[in-house]
Design an enzyme around this catalytic site. Structure first.
Site, PDB file in Angstrom:
ATOM      1  N   ARG A  85      -9.356  -6.022   2.348  1.00 51.39           N
ATOM      2  CA  ARG A  85      -8.139  -7.091   2.062  1.00 51.39           C
ATOM      3  C   ARG A  85      -7.392  -7.026   1.170  1.00 51.39           C
ATOM      4  O   ARG A  85      -8.064  -6.833  -0.177  1.00 51.39           O
ATOM      5  CB  ARG A  85      -8.863  -8.344   2.680  1.00 51.39           C
ATOM      6  CG  ARG A  85      -9.617  -9.003   1.565  1.00 51.39           C
ATOM      7  CD  ARG A  85     -10.514  -9.931   2.116  1.00 51.39           C
ATOM      8  NE  ARG A  85     -11.134 -10.702   0.941  1.00 51.39           N
ATOM      9  CZ  ARG A  85     -12.318 -10.168   0.304  1.00 51.39           C
ATOM     10  NH1 ARG A  85     -12.874  -8.781   0.883  1.00 51.39           N
ATOM     11  NH2 ARG A  85     -13.176 -10.735  -0.638  1.00 51.39           N
ATOM     12  N   THR A 133      -9.835   0.083   6.800  1.00 58.36           N
ATOM     13  CA  THR A 133      -9.486   0.050   8.347  1.00 58.36           C
ATOM     14  C   THR A 133      -8.221   0.048   8.739  1.00 58.36           C
ATOM     15  O   THR A 133      -7.795   0.404   9.901  1.00 58.36           O
ATOM     16  CB  THR A 133     -10.500  -0.792   9.097  1.00 58.36           C
ATOM     17  OG1 THR A 133      -9.973  -2.189   8.705  1.00 58.36           O
ATOM     18  CG2 THR A 133     -12.026  -0.669   8.739  1.00 58.36           C
ATOM     19  N   LYS A 134      -7.432  -0.541   7.950  1.00 56.55           N
ATOM     20  CA  LYS A 134      -5.723  -0.710   8.116  1.00 56.55           C
ATOM     21  C   LYS A 134      -4.860  -0.218   6.956  1.00 56.55           C
ATOM     22  O   LYS A 134      -5.364   0.231   5.783  1.00 56.55           O
ATOM     23  CB  LYS A 134      -5.556  -2.081   8.369  1.00 56.55           C
ATOM     24  CG  LYS A 134      -6.229  -2.724   9.470  1.00 56.55           C
ATOM     25  CD  LYS A 134      -5.890  -4.194   9.757  1.00 56.55           C
ATOM     26  CE  LYS A 134      -6.604  -4.715  10.760  1.00 56.55           C
ATOM     27  NZ  LYS A 134      -6.611  -6.262  11.009  1.00 56.55           N
ATOM     28  N   GLY A 176     -14.938   4.485  -6.496  1.00 61.34           N
ATOM     29  CA  GLY A 176     -16.321   4.908  -5.912  1.00 61.34           C
ATOM     30  C   GLY A 176     -16.860   4.356  -4.589  1.00 61.34           C
ATOM     31  O   GLY A 176     -16.902   3.327  -4.656  1.00 61.34           O
ATOM     32  N   HIS A 225     -15.307   8.859  17.124  1.00 61.60           N
ATOM     33  CA  HIS A 225     -16.118   9.060  18.433  1.00 61.60           C
ATOM     34  C   HIS A 225     -15.683   7.935  19.359  1.00 61.60           C
ATOM     35  O   HIS A 225     -15.140   6.946  18.942  1.00 61.60           O
ATOM     36  CB  HIS A 225     -17.484   8.973  18.328  1.00 61.60           C
ATOM     37  CG  HIS A 225     -18.056  10.089  17.250  1.00 61.60           C
ATOM     38  ND1 HIS A 225     -18.102  11.348  17.598  1.00 61.60           N
ATOM     39  CD2 HIS A 225     -18.112   9.657  15.832  1.00 61.60           C
ATOM     40  CE1 HIS A 225     -18.186  11.938  16.539  1.00 61.60           C
ATOM     41  NE2 HIS A 225     -18.445  11.270  15.523  1.00 61.60           N
TER      42      HIS A 225
END
Length: 184
Positions: A180, A165-166, A142, A115
């Protein structure tokens, strides 16, 4: 005349998902998902017939456990031997490609929809679709969450509960929020 909302979604442009064409596509997916989640296991097989037909591609012996949810389905491609465990959600506003031999644990979430960060544009319903690519032989624990625009390399491991996220390089293990690398 400008591009339709479906065309904008497919092109990775900002669009509003409240649209008769997109509503009809979501309804078709809801019916396929309902069938998949409601059929007795022996009748469902690895993937319910309507859901299998809806997906872009389904490799040999790919399996999706119930319950499962996706809003469109036609953006999902599964390689040979992919296993998606119960409770998983793939918000496939963009292509989601899962490579052969990849395993998704229970309640894995893949979110292609993002969004708008501007509150006014978000209130107007603007979102953008970002593809997710998961390589071959990947293990996703999971409860992991994979955000749109991410590529996970072959044979990587995503720890349970991680928020990716990367991009994740091939052959590494990632954990945490945000995810990470803990070892290569």
């Amino acid at each position: 005349m400008g591009a339709s909302k479906r065309e904008k979604m497919a092109a990775g442009e900002w669009y509003v998902c409240i649209d008769p064409e997109l509503d009809a596509l979501r309804t078709a997916a809801q019916e396929a998902v309902f069938e998949h989640n409601s059929l007795p296991p022996r009748q469902r097989g690895n993937i319910g017939p309507a859901l299998r037909q809806l997906f872009a591609a389904v490799g040999e012996n790919a399996r999706v456990e119930a319950p499962f949810y996706c809003p469109y389905g036609f953006n999902i491609s599964l390689g040979d031997g992919v296993f998606i465990n119960a409770g998983s959600v793939i918000l496939d506003t963009a292509p989601v490609r899962i490579g052969a031999g990849t395993l998704l644990g229970p309640a894995v979430q893949i979110y292609c929809a993002e969004h708008h960060k501007d509150a006014g544009k978000r209130r107007a319903g603007l979102e953008i679709a970002r593809a997710v690519t998961i390589g071959e032989g990947v293990w996703i624990g999971g409860g992991a969450i994979i955000l749109g625009g991410v590529t996970i390399g072959d044979e990587a491991i995503v720890g349970a509960g991680a928020v990716v996220t990367k991009d994740v390089p091939a052959g590494v293990t990632v954990v945490g929020n945000p995810a990470r690398v803990v070892r290569g």
